[in-house]
Design a protein around this motif. Sequence first.
Motif, PDB file in Angstrom:
ATOM      1  N   SER A   1     -44.186  10.067  38.808  1.00  0.00           N
ATOM      2  CA  SER A   1     -44.434  11.221  37.934  1.00  0.00           C
ATOM      3  C   SER A   1     -43.850  12.517  38.473  1.00  0.00           C
ATOM      4  O   SER A   1     -43.696  13.487  37.739  1.00  0.00           O
TER       5      SER A   1
ATOM      6  N   LEU B   1     -41.588   9.374  28.063  1.00  0.00           N
ATOM      7  CA  LEU B   1     -41.893  10.058  29.322  1.00  0.00           C
ATOM      8  C   LEU B   1     -41.692   9.115  30.505  1.00  0.00           C
ATOM      9  O   LEU B   1     -41.072   9.477  31.511  1.00  0.00           O
TER      10      LEU B   1
ATOM     11  N   ARG C   1     -52.703  15.328  30.655  1.00  0.00           N
ATOM     12  CA  ARG C   1     -52.426  14.430  29.531  1.00  0.00           C
ATOM     13  C   ARG C   1     -51.195  13.567  29.814  1.00  0.00           C
ATOM     14  O   ARG C   1     -51.183  12.371  29.489  1.00  0.00           O
ATOM     15  N   ASP C   2     -50.158  14.158  30.418  1.00  0.00           N
ATOM     16  CA  ASP C   2     -48.958  13.383  30.766  1.00  0.00           C
ATOM     17  C   ASP C   2     -49.290  12.261  31.739  1.00  0.00           C
ATOM     18  O   ASP C   2     -48.813  11.127  31.587  1.00  0.00           O
TER      19      ASP C   2
ATOM     20  N   LYS D   1     -38.910   9.254  33.607  1.00  0.00           N
ATOM     21  CA  LYS D   1     -39.342   9.265  35.010  1.00  0.00           C
ATOM     22  C   LYS D   1     -38.701   8.112  35.780  1.00  0.00           C
ATOM     23  O   LYS D   1     -38.291   8.278  36.934  1.00  0.00           O
TER      24      LYS D   1
ATOM     25  N   SER E   1     -51.097   9.604  29.976  1.00  0.00           N
ATOM     26  CA  SER E   1     -50.152   8.868  29.136  1.00  0.00           C
ATOM     27  C   SER E   1     -49.396   7.837  29.971  1.00  0.00           C
ATOM     28  O   SER E   1     -49.217   6.687  29.556  1.00  0.00           O
TER      29      SER E   1
ATOM     30  N   GLU F   1     -43.941   8.588  22.500  1.00  0.00           N
ATOM     31  CA  GLU F   1     -43.812   9.728  23.419  1.00  0.00           C
ATOM     32  C   GLU F   1     -44.151   9.313  24.847  1.00  0.00           C
ATOM     33  O   GLU F   1     -43.493   9.739  25.804  1.00  0.00           O
ATOM     34  N   GLY F   2     -45.194   8.481  24.986  1.00  0.00           N
ATOM     35  CA  GLY F   2     -45.569   8.007  26.311  1.00  0.00           C
ATOM     36  C   GLY F   2     -44.475   7.171  26.936  1.00  0.00           C
ATOM     37  O   GLY F   2     -44.145   7.330  28.126  1.00  0.00           O
TER      38      GLY F   2
END
Length: 953
Positions: free
Chosen positions: A340, A402, A318-319, A406, A322, A398-399
């Motif tokens: 990532s 993240l 899912r990450d 990164k 995203s 949230e995406g």
Amino acid sequence: MTSYKTRQSSYGDPTGCMQGTRVKVLEELDTWASNPNSSKVYWMVGMAGIGKSTIAHTFCEILEAKNILGGSFFASRASEKTRNARLIIPVISHALARASPPIKVAVVKAIEDDPTLAEPTYININEQFKRLVYNPVRTTAGTVDKLCKVVVIDAVDECDNLQVVSSFIKLVLEWASKIPLKIFLASRDEYRIRNAFRSRDSIRFYLHEIEKDVVENDIRKYLETSLADIKDDDSEEWPLSSELAGLVEHSGTLFIYAATAVRYITNGGEDYKSRLSAMAIHGQKSINKFETDIDSLYVHVLAKACENKESHEVAPMRDLLSITVFLRNPLPMDAMTSLSLEQNAQLYLSRLTSVIHIPNQPGALVAPFHASFPDFITNPDRCSPKRCPLFRSLVASEGHKLIALKCLMLMNRSLKYNICEISKELTVSHREMANSPENVGKISEALKYSCIHWAAHLAEVKVFDTILIDSLCVFLHEHLLHWIECLSTLSELQTGLKSLGGIATVLSLLVHDARRCLQMNFEAVQKHCMEIYESALVWIPKNSLIRKTYIADVSRVPKVIVGLSDSWGPAELIIQNGSMVQSVAFSQDGSRVVSGSLDKMVRLWNVTTGEVEAELRGHTNSVNSVAFSQDGGQVVSGSKDKTVRIWNVMTGEVEGELKGHTNSVTSVAFSQDSSRVVSGSFDKTVRIWNVTTGKVEDELKGHTDSVTSVAFLQGGNQVVSGSDDQTIRIWNAITGKVEAELKGDADSVRSVAFSQDGSRVVSGSDDHIVRIWNVMKGAVEAELKGHISWVMSVALSQDSSWVVSGSFDKTVRIWNVMTGKVEAELKGHTNYVTSDGSRVVSGSDDQTVRIWNVTTGNFQLMFASDITLPDSSRVNKTAPGKFRIFYPLQQPMCNMNSSTQLSDNGHWIMDNLRHCCIPSQYRNFGCSSIWGSQICLGYPSGLVVIFDMAAAL
């Protein structure tokens, strides 16, 4: 990447229509292209997923087979390049040049005459189209085959700037009939695109209006052929007719549904039969009112990807999804892995190959197959916990959080001083140096992306956690200068400035300092990456956090030993205009400033960088007043040549020249809906003009002396005017009658403005007073006193809580309406000031345009009367901008390694070892003197700056 052969298809590898499908549509397109008497422009309209791009692809193949394909541009929001509408004209021109030697000669000649013409940043697209497309194609008229070349442009609705697209379409419609060229465009039915085609000669074809049974038959053929290639045994009867019929029914008119279903079934391997059966059953269930056929397919794909997986096993998948969905531009798989930090990135994403394109070739981009999937996966109603219990919908904030984390982590690991390891002698400042394009390839794709986009992702974050804050602190305190160096190498410095501006409100003062530093030194740092260390650090204020944080870097460069300000002044940007500035105004979005000046020019400025975006020529005398339309697409200007001109901001062309005034036009303004313009003149009249027709709607007479200022009430029903007859008049814009006459100024009224609700008027007068009037009572509510000369310009803030005034006393003042007190006095101009209060921008007789930050206090200047240098040299200020320097009895030793001098244009201080760029705001010195390694500069304001080149270690 933009042509039909290199596009990223929604169906995997770029392909056209399957043989035997879309026959009727393609025949019609072929007939249009082959008919020399048909309309020059064809617009194919259709909803998402209906197959527009595939049809356009096949049309290109048909045209190429007939040798009449002029070029193609397949837009896509998947990448920055393919969604940049400003690339359309250069790409088309390049393709046409490749297809025709005569066109190539003309295009090459045009670019030789103006090398900037082919750049996507070229603002005047009218001129760009004319010189890169229209003129070259026109040279082939009568010398080529009877059939016109056809240019195919697909998915223009996916371009970022639909205003540019709209302007391009209007250009095409205007010019295409005059040259042997046809244009095919395909898009969704977007308002701006539809509006551009209004009342023009073109063919419009709605793809989704084709009979449903025709489309279903094409989809059936596609599914039969595709599924036949999947089965193991040609003798078996598969797919079952009932399952095929169900799949056709669920596809409806959407080819994207059918294509996604085929990929999903194919990726099932030996389970292909059960996948089709399960999908047919699943597709028959209607879950809730948000259910659509494509949703049911995506729900099934996600369920299969999560099958037999624990929640912690789904999380990394899912990450990664995203990251894929929320990236500003898609990345290759190796860059995805680097960003990532997930070594099994390809393995996790491979479970989603039905909806995510994962190419085999190195460097190819990972991205969703079709825009409908991101739309689904980010909608909590369509991708609900009930429908997708293990794979909840993606949340944008949230995406972005993240990805921001990164990016910061990667930059903290990778950025360093001299990241491209250029030779040591090239790291020292020199005015002839420029970035080498070869160095771009030394920076990884993941790091490029991180440097360009980290701040944009950070700006979308709603909740900051400790890990993100810690990573950000490391970046700001250790790698901020390294980041700017990297951006300069990548030619993305303007992106950096916008990034810092977007996050300055939520982050530390260090970000604000970095932005101001970069704004001040943009010209030098843009040219060569090492100037962020070599020149920029020289001129930042003494108390700047950048200076304190990066003290080791500061200690290596030359020093301003006298005259450096203590802190950043309120003028965020000082732009040298080259002529007395008569009027300035911000665009509604704050991205541009327009200025009118004594040299007859209207200029458009980029607020971020201070660069001139366009110079609008046409007036034959000084420009007294300028204003933007509400949408920023037009500028109106009034001139001493007695005319009012309306300019198209995109093309730089005059859209209207309004004549009627018999004397100099002093003031102009747009109505809220931009349909009308009001102007005031020395001829004592106020005129209201229709922007579309260019005709006068009303001539308002009543003032007994020159009209100096005019403005519309927000609704457009009233106009206010100020005059040298010492009165303010409020007019009914419909009837032309005077509704109120406000008297009380003791001298000429220079400027007037309405409050947003029309209840108040603010005026500035030659009696040095700013007045606030109650419109209903016709009386003065407040007199704001403090200016010591004529008040040249006034404006009210949007909430009417403060007034901005500019004066002949060289100041801009911010007044609190409730208290009548001055909240800020902005000093820095060396002559009289006009201003625009929507944000604070000012223009002056000192030939500068300044953009002010109201919150940071007064502009810091060092006014020297008598200064003694460390070597006992004495600088004595004798008059504004003039000084005398007295040397000690012992003259400085001649240093053969250092010969300090100014460049011919006064932009650089140089010696034999190194150079240092002087920022724009320090270039207006009136005199200079050199003594050894030191140079002293004197300014009209009284400021004295002493610079020591030998201070560098």
